[in-house]
Scaffold this motif. Structure first.
Motif, PDB file in Angstrom:
ATOM      1  N   ILE A 204       0.831  -1.207   0.000  1.00  0.00           N
ATOM      2  CA  ILE A 204       0.000   0.000   0.000  1.00  0.00           C
ATOM      3  C   ILE A 204       0.863   1.253   0.000  1.00  0.00           C
ATOM      4  CG2 ILE A 204      -1.405   1.395   1.576  1.00  0.00           C
ATOM      5  CD1 ILE A 204      -3.203  -0.901   1.996  1.00  0.00           C
TER       6      ILE A 204
ATOM      7  N   THR B  61       1.960   0.996  -4.773  1.00  0.00           N
ATOM      8  CA  THR B  61       0.805   1.555  -5.478  1.00  0.00           C
ATOM      9  C   THR B  61       1.235   2.576  -6.527  1.00  0.00           C
ATOM     10  OG1 THR B  61       0.581   2.939  -3.493  1.00  0.00           O
ATOM     11  CG2 THR B  61      -1.021   1.164  -3.793  1.00  0.00           C
TER      12      THR B  61
ATOM     13  N   ALA C  42       0.889   1.834 -10.590  1.00  0.00           N
ATOM     14  CA  ALA C  42       0.024   2.694 -11.404  1.00  0.00           C
ATOM     15  C   ALA C  42       0.790   3.306 -12.572  1.00  0.00           C
ATOM     16  CB  ALA C  42      -0.575   3.797 -10.535  1.00  0.00           C
TER      17      ALA C  42
ATOM     18  N   LEU D 117      -4.991  -0.375 -11.853  1.00  0.00           N
ATOM     19  CA  LEU D 117      -4.208  -1.065 -10.823  1.00  0.00           C
ATOM     20  C   LEU D 117      -5.127  -1.838  -9.883  1.00  0.00           C
ATOM     21  CD1 LEU D 117      -1.404  -1.496  -9.483  1.00  0.00           C
ATOM     22  CD2 LEU D 117      -1.898   0.529  -8.083  1.00  0.00           C
ATOM     23  N   ALA D 118      -6.348  -1.330  -9.682  1.00  0.00           N
ATOM     24  CA  ALA D 118      -7.315  -2.043  -8.829  1.00  0.00           C
ATOM     25  C   ALA D 118      -7.588  -3.438  -9.387  1.00  0.00           C
ATOM     26  CB  ALA D 118      -8.617  -1.243  -8.727  1.00  0.00           C
TER      27      ALA D 118
ATOM     28  N   PHE E 105      -4.714  -5.699  -8.550  1.00  0.00           N
ATOM     29  CA  PHE E 105      -4.807  -6.192  -7.174  1.00  0.00           C
ATOM     30  C   PHE E 105      -5.831  -7.324  -7.066  1.00  0.00           C
ATOM     31  CE2 PHE E 105      -2.743  -2.218  -5.564  1.00  0.00           C
ATOM     32  CZ  PHE E 105      -1.784  -2.842  -4.782  1.00  0.00           C
TER      33      PHE E 105
ATOM     34  N   ILE F  90       3.110  -6.213  -8.390  1.00  0.00           N
ATOM     35  CA  ILE F  90       2.626  -5.870  -7.047  1.00  0.00           C
ATOM     36  C   ILE F  90       2.358  -7.110  -6.213  1.00  0.00           C
ATOM     37  CG2 ILE F  90       1.692  -3.595  -7.614  1.00  0.00           C
ATOM     38  CD1 ILE F  90      -0.867  -6.218  -7.222  1.00  0.00           C
TER      39      ILE F  90
ATOM     40  N   TYR G  44      -6.616  -3.191  -0.214  1.00  0.00           N
ATOM     41  CA  TYR G  44      -5.739  -2.846  -1.334  1.00  0.00           C
ATOM     42  C   TYR G  44      -6.533  -2.273  -2.508  1.00  0.00           C
ATOM     43  CZ  TYR G  44      -1.343  -4.947   0.335  1.00  0.00           C
ATOM     44  OH  TYR G  44      -0.190  -5.208   1.000  1.00  0.00           O
TER      45      TYR G  44
ATOM     46  N   SER H 135      -6.086   1.600  -3.864  1.00  0.00           N
ATOM     47  CA  SER H 135      -5.609   1.854  -5.230  1.00  0.00           C
ATOM     48  C   SER H 135      -6.610   2.718  -5.997  1.00  0.00           C
ATOM     49  CB  SER H 135      -5.349   0.537  -5.968  1.00  0.00           C
ATOM     50  OG  SER H 135      -6.532  -0.232  -6.099  1.00  0.00           O
TER      51      SER H 135
ATOM     52  N   THR I  81      -5.434   6.536  -7.269  1.00  0.00           N
ATOM     53  CA  THR I  81      -5.459   6.917  -8.686  1.00  0.00           C
ATOM     54  C   THR I  81      -6.578   7.908  -8.975  1.00  0.00           C
ATOM     55  OG1 THR I  81      -6.757   4.912  -9.184  1.00  0.00           O
ATOM     56  CG2 THR I  81      -4.369   4.810  -9.527  1.00  0.00           C
TER      57      THR I  81
ATOM     58  N   TYR J 284      -2.398   9.004 -12.744  1.00  0.00           N
ATOM     59  CA  TYR J 284      -1.310   8.006 -12.714  1.00  0.00           C
ATOM     60  C   TYR J 284      -0.030   8.519 -13.371  1.00  0.00           C
ATOM     61  CZ  TYR J 284      -2.435   6.962 -17.627  1.00  0.00           C
ATOM     62  OH  TYR J 284      -2.624   7.042 -18.976  1.00  0.00           O
TER      63      TYR J 284
END
Length: 486
Positions: A43, A47, A51, A59-60, A63, A243, A282, A286, A290, A295
């Motif tokens: 985190i 992150t 990104a 990025l989400a 994860f 990640i 997470y 994210s 963002t 980003y």
């Protein structure tokens, strides 16, 4: 002399009865160990890099993919923990199912996950600590905060904060697992509170334009000496691989099985609970991050060159909420200590298991009677980790750590499937539902993420495993306890 000899379940049970480790950990302390290890670098550090270099706002999704990959492995870990509630994690599971050479390779690979992960976290902690000092207008000289290879000046240099934090953590761990667990519980409470604060407070500063496009068009990012593909579907997948280091930790719960009060029930619970809690946090962080910053603003050569080093804190600074950045910096500085604590603790327990089996020197299996901890083991680890963290540039260590983790996860998925076929009548207090499907999914997705790691990380990790094989045949094979019993 077979390299495929298997350690019988009865031998594990005998080891548990003779163990000098103290059973002091309940299910929530074990869950806190998992959360303590997972919430940290992921985190507070990855992150920003995830990104900018890989997925953008998507990025989400990275994860989510990494979390799903972990779920398959977590279910397999949980079944093993219900059968073999011993220290040693994936190493012990492989030794009891597939064979000694396989177990050795996994144990050697886990060093990439825990020892090198500890070095990475120590350096990350140093970065946050220096940022915290700057807030209070204290500036340490560059030669005391930089490894020699990265130092731009002349003469001696070292990363002193990284060196000292490892020694501080070792001093806590050698006093006893119960005291370490209490300290970890307090730090975890602080970290989770800080993460929830980021999600709630950051939601007020989200600009939804920053999420558009949510999946940026695939492109090439040009750096000083190289270019690499980013964004699009490929970027999301490579982001999940990069990640993955953020998820290192839930398997640390299994390394503490030898100190769990009711390991067959509590370890599976803690593995799954810690993973689910952290995956949700997470994904939300994210999305908030963002949304707060575009980003592209995490570009280290752009308008905010330092944002990529401490992305969450800088997002609040840029939003004009410096007080929030201070809270996050303090929480990250304290919070990363528990990540380091759990990683070093996990590595010491894996070494403890390997030493009991004769595969590494016996000094690693000596348990201090007063504290109930492998004191000498911890002191040796502390010396090595602190020196390497202080004097080595470790830009590639996060990827190498991810390799060690993904490799272990893949092997555990294979091993639990094999054990279900070989010994279907073993007592299992937790069973993986639809095992063949879950195991195959775990094997495929973790292997695919390994392929998507950087070529340099794959090369270094491959060389590391090759060195391990040489050590096994030159030292460990002939000294194995199973070999000598035979």
């Amino acid at each position: 002399m077979s390299i495929w000899r298997i350690k019988p379940i009865s031998a594990f049970e005998a080891d548990m009865k003779k163990s000098d480790l103290k059973r002091v950990l309940g299910k929530w302390s074990l869950t806190a160990i998992g959360v303590g290890a997972i919430i940290g670098g992921g985190i507070f550090v990855l992150t920003g890099t995830g990104a900018y270099y890989h997925a953008g706002p998507a990025l989400a999704i990275s994860f989510i993919i990494a979390g799903i990959a972990c779920v398959f492995a977590a279910l397999c870990y949980s079944e093993f923990a219900s059968i073999l509630p011993v220290e040693g994690s994936a190493y012990a599971y492989a030794y009891g199912t597939i064979g000694e050479i396989f177990a050795w390779i996994i144990g050697w690979g886990l060093i990439l996950e825990y020892a090198m992960g500890s070095m990475t976290v120590a350096v990350s902690w140093s970065g946050y600590f220096n940022k915290l000092l700057k807030i209070f207008h204290i500036q340490l000289p560059e030669w005391l905060t930089t490894d020699p290879a990265s130092y731009t000046g002349e003469g001696f240099s070292m990363n002193l904060p990284a060196f000292l934090i490892v020694l501080f953590v070792i001093s806590i761990l050698i006093k006893g697992t119960q005291n370490a667990a209490k300290a970890n519980n307090m730090i975890v409470l602080l970290k989770v509170s800080a993460v929830v604060f980021v999600i709630i407070a950051g939601a007020f500063f989200i600009n939804i334009d920053n999420w558009s496009p949510f999946i940026p068009e695939a492109t090439q990012i040009i750096e000083k000496e190289s270019t690499h593909s980013a964004y699009g579907i490929t970027g999301i997948i490579s982001g999940a691989a990069a990640i993955f280091f953020a998820y290192v930790g839930f398997d640390a719960v299994s390394t503490q099985a030898g100190e769990a009060i009711n390991p067959k029930k509590d370890v599976p619970f803690a593995i799954i609970a810690s993973l689910l809690i952290c995956t949700i946090l997470y994904i939300l962080v994210s999305l908030v991050l963002t949304g707060m910053m575009n980003y592209q603003d995490f570009n280290p050569l752009g308008k905010y060159p330092d944002a990529i080093k401490a992305p969450v804190a800088y997002a609040f600074d840029i939003a004009g909420q410096g007080w929030a950045g201070l809270i996050i910096t303090v929480a990250a500085t304290i919070g990363l200590i528990s990540v380091l604590m759990v990683m070093i603790m996990g590595q010491s327990r894996i070494f403890l298991g390997m030493s009991k089996d004769g595969l590494i020197p016996q000094v690693f299996s000596k348990v201090n009677q007063a504290s109930g901890t492998p004191k000498t083991n911890l002191m040796i680890l502390g010396a090595v980790i602190s020196i390497v963290a202080a004097f080595t540039p470790i830009n590639e260590l996060a990827d190498m750590t991810s390799f060690g983790t993904l490799f272990a996860f893949t092997m555990v998925c294979i091993a639990v499937w094999m054990l279900r076929i070989k010994q279907p009548n073993l007592t299992r207090t937790f069973k993986v539902p639809a095992l063949p499907v879950i195991a195959v999914c775990g094997i495929l997705i973790n292997s695919y993420l390994i392929i998507n790691l950087s070529a340099k990380a794959q090369l270094f990790s491959g060389c590391w495993l090759l060195i391990g094989i040489v050590i096994y045949f030159s030292y460990s094979k002939s000294r194995s306890r199973l070999n000598n019993q035979n």
